[in-house]
Structures are given as structure tokens and as C-alpha cells.
Design a protein around this motif. Structure first.
Motif, PDB file in Angstrom:
ATOM      1  N   TYR A 221      -1.181  -8.277   5.191  1.00 21.72           N
ATOM      2  CA  TYR A 221      -2.391  -9.349   4.363  1.00 21.72           C
ATOM      3  C   TYR A 221      -3.234  -8.364   4.029  1.00 21.72           C
ATOM      4  O   TYR A 221      -3.031  -7.266   3.971  1.00 21.72           O
ATOM      5  CB  TYR A 221      -2.825 -10.704   5.589  1.00 21.72           C
ATOM      6  N   VAL A 222      -3.481  -9.384   2.657  1.00 18.09           N
ATOM      7  CA  VAL A 222      -4.558  -8.766   2.288  1.00 18.09           C
ATOM      8  C   VAL A 222      -5.828  -9.557   2.151  1.00 18.09           C
ATOM      9  O   VAL A 222      -5.267 -10.399   1.157  1.00 18.09           O
ATOM     10  CB  VAL A 222      -3.810  -8.278   0.234  1.00 18.09           C
ATOM     11  N   LEU A 223      -7.112  -9.396   1.734  1.00 20.39           N
ATOM     12  CA  LEU A 223      -7.788 -10.551   2.278  1.00 20.39           C
ATOM     13  C   LEU A 223      -8.274 -10.188   0.455  1.00 20.39           C
ATOM     14  O   LEU A 223      -8.645  -9.007   0.516  1.00 20.39           O
ATOM     15  CB  LEU A 223      -8.720 -10.166   3.067  1.00 20.39           C
ATOM     16  N   LEU A 224      -8.404 -11.882   0.219  1.00 17.76           N
ATOM     17  CA  LEU A 224      -9.455 -10.561  -1.110  1.00 17.76           C
ATOM     18  C   LEU A 224     -10.586 -11.343  -0.857  1.00 17.76           C
ATOM     19  O   LEU A 224     -11.282 -12.464  -0.143  1.00 17.76           O
ATOM     20  CB  LEU A 224      -8.817 -12.100  -2.510  1.00 17.76           C
ATOM     21  N   GLU A 225     -11.259 -10.979  -2.231  1.00 15.40           N
ATOM     22  CA  GLU A 225     -13.073 -11.446  -2.461  1.00 15.40           C
ATOM     23  C   GLU A 225     -13.024 -12.780  -2.382  1.00 15.40           C
ATOM     24  O   GLU A 225     -14.330 -13.533  -2.539  1.00 15.40           O
ATOM     25  CB  GLU A 225     -14.012  -9.712  -3.252  1.00 15.40           C
TER      26      GLU A 225
ATOM     27  N   GLN B 141     -10.392  -9.339  -6.272  1.00 17.10           N
ATOM     28  CA  GLN B 141     -10.741  -8.053  -6.293  1.00 17.10           C
ATOM     29  C   GLN B 141     -10.091  -8.607  -4.481  1.00 17.10           C
ATOM     30  O   GLN B 141     -10.271  -8.907  -3.582  1.00 17.10           O
ATOM     31  CB  GLN B 141     -11.976  -7.773  -5.847  1.00 17.10           C
ATOM     32  N   GLY B 142      -9.190  -7.345  -4.224  1.00 18.11           N
ATOM     33  CA  GLY B 142      -8.928  -7.082  -2.847  1.00 18.11           C
ATOM     34  C   GLY B 142      -9.945  -6.584  -1.424  1.00 18.11           C
ATOM     35  O   GLY B 142     -10.629  -5.317  -2.800  1.00 18.11           O
ATOM     36  N   LYS B 143     -10.065  -6.628  -0.958  1.00 12.62           N
ATOM     37  CA  LYS B 143     -11.247  -6.252   0.388  1.00 12.62           C
ATOM     38  C   LYS B 143     -10.525  -6.118   1.548  1.00 12.62           C
ATOM     39  O   LYS B 143     -11.583  -4.809   1.961  1.00 12.62           O
ATOM     40  CB  LYS B 143     -12.235  -7.329   0.146  1.00 12.62           C
ATOM     41  N   GLN B 144      -9.635  -5.883   2.088  1.00  6.96           N
ATOM     42  CA  GLN B 144      -9.012  -6.059   2.847  1.00  6.96           C
ATOM     43  C   GLN B 144      -7.561  -5.595   3.419  1.00  6.96           C
ATOM     44  O   GLN B 144      -7.235  -6.734   2.633  1.00  6.96           O
ATOM     45  CB  GLN B 144      -9.699  -6.550   4.287  1.00  6.96           C
ATOM     46  N   VAL B 145      -7.047  -4.849   4.182  1.00  8.93           N
ATOM     47  CA  VAL B 145      -5.705  -4.578   4.410  1.00  8.93           C
ATOM     48  C   VAL B 145      -5.329  -4.650   6.044  1.00  8.93           C
ATOM     49  O   VAL B 145      -6.104  -3.932   6.707  1.00  8.93           O
ATOM     50  CB  VAL B 145      -4.855  -3.693   4.016  1.00  8.93           C
ATOM     51  N   GLU B 146      -3.702  -5.246   6.290  1.00  5.64           N
ATOM     52  CA  GLU B 146      -4.276  -5.689   8.098  1.00  5.64           C
ATOM     53  C   GLU B 146      -2.701  -5.677   8.075  1.00  5.64           C
ATOM     54  O   GLU B 146      -1.633  -6.402   7.201  1.00  5.64           O
ATOM     55  CB  GLU B 146      -4.305  -7.262   8.435  1.00  5.64           C
ATOM     56  N   VAL B 147      -2.223  -4.334   8.660  1.00 11.51           N
ATOM     57  CA  VAL B 147      -0.883  -4.099   8.910  1.00 11.51           C
ATOM     58  C   VAL B 147       0.023  -5.080   9.928  1.00 11.51           C
ATOM     59  O   VAL B 147      -0.403  -4.471  11.115  1.00 11.51           O
ATOM     60  CB  VAL B 147      -0.590  -2.765   8.475  1.00 11.51           C
TER      61      VAL B 147
END
Length: 190
Positions: free
Chosen positions: A103-107, A90-96
Motif C-alpha cells: 500500500y502507498v499512502l499519498l499526501e 505525492q507519495g508519503k508512506q509505504v506499507e508492505v
């Protein structure tokens, strides 16, 4: 405004309105600047955890528990231009970072790099030790601070090759477990 948990709310400078993510409507809502008009957009059957815009607000990035990153063209009526995934968890954060690097940070703690062609490249800098947040370091360019499940704090930097074809995250420093349990948030000074 909306009912239930709102995980993220961002002001849309391009269109003078607010975007909100919610668990209840399986997508996101757009609210007028005066909070008088709400328009809902369904995109998934799961929670939407995070949203952010690129630098000129032409694109919106949303990540949710359905293991996908959604990229919308930010028009008066937003247009879905990409659904990237499935991600491993599951995805929890996005940094452009810029128009070529997201970048997509996953749980699970893993971080994925999404390139300009919407290809996923898994970054194993944290393994499966959950990174609870990804905060830009205000003192060091291209560096992020990650508060970790194991109680440590990690500093990671990204490097992009000159042709922008390769992006890597690498750890620059770790503050070991402080003996206080999970570190959930960090706020850089400065």
C-alpha cells in the motif's frame, strides 16, 4: 552522515547497514553499520519521503514526491527492478503487507494498492481527506489505524481473495472528530 532532512532511516538486516532517504541528494544513501562509509544513489529529482523493506529484506520500497514508487532488489549494490506510477499525488508512506500486496499512502489522503505485477489499484476508503499515517493495529490482524486531516481516526482492514488477485480496504470503525483539529499521529497501545 548526511546533510539536510532525513525522512526515513531503516536498518538493513540482510546486509548489516542503514538506508536513509534525503531531500538533498535526490535519492537515498546507504551507510555502513559503523557509519564510516556513505554511498549515495540518485533516483529522482524530488524529495524521497519513505522507505521500508519486505519481510526477508530482499526488496526495498521507496516513495517520493515525484509521484512514483521505486522497488529495489536489496543487493550489495541495489538494483532498481520497478518504477510504479505515476500516482495521482505525492507519495508519503509505504506499507508492505506481503510479497503480493503493497500500500502507498499519498499526501492527498488516497491509498493505492500495488500488486505483485506492479499494477496500481486506487483505494478510495479515505477519499481526499488526508490520512497522515498508516499504523498497524496490534490488536486486530490486517487492520490499520489512520489519523485524519478532519480530526477523526479511522480503522481500515484489508481483505485479500484466496487467489490473491483482489485486495480491498474497507472501513471498520471511525472515531469522529474530537474537536482538536488535525490528528497527525496515533500510537496503538498493547
Amino acid at each position: 552522515m548526511d546533510y539536510g532532512p532525513v525522512h526515513a532511516m531503516q536498518y538493513d538486516q540482510k546486509n548489516d547497514r542503514y538506508w536513509l532517504t534525503t531531500d538533498n541528494h535526490r535519492g537515498f544513501s546507504i551507510v555502513s553499520h559503523d557509519f564510516e562509509k556513505i554511498t549515495r544513489f540518485q533516483m529522482t529529482n524530488d524529495d524521497v519521503e519513505w522507505l521500508t523493506f519486505n519481510e526477508d529484506y530482499s526488496l526495498a520500497y521507496l516513495v517520493c514526491f515525484d509521484h512514483h514508487l521505486y522497488i529495489y532488489k536489496n543487493e550489495v549494490n541495489p538494483q532498481l527492478i520497478a518504477r510504479v506510477g505515476p500516482l495521482k499525488f505525492q507519495g508519503k508512506q509505504v506499507e508492505v503487507i506481503d510479497e503480493n500486496h503493497v500500500y502507498v499512502l499519498l499526501e492527498s489522503g488516497e491509498i493505492y494498492h500495488i500488486d505483485k505485477h506492479h499494477r496500481m489499484v486506487k483505494q478510495a476508503v479515505t477519499g481526499t481527506n488526508c490520512a497522515w499515517d498508516m499504523v498497524e493495529d496490534k490488536e486486530v490482524k490486517n487492520q490499520y489505524i489512520l489519523p485524519m486531516e478532519d480530526g477523526s481516526i479511522r480503522y481500515v482492514r484489508y481483505f485479500a481473495s484466496i487467489d490473491q488477485q483482489k485486495v480491498e480496504l474497507f472501513e471498520t470503525k471511525t472515531i469522529p472528530n474530537l474537536g482538536m483539529g488535525r490528528v497527525r499521529r496515533v500510537v496503538p497501545l498493547g
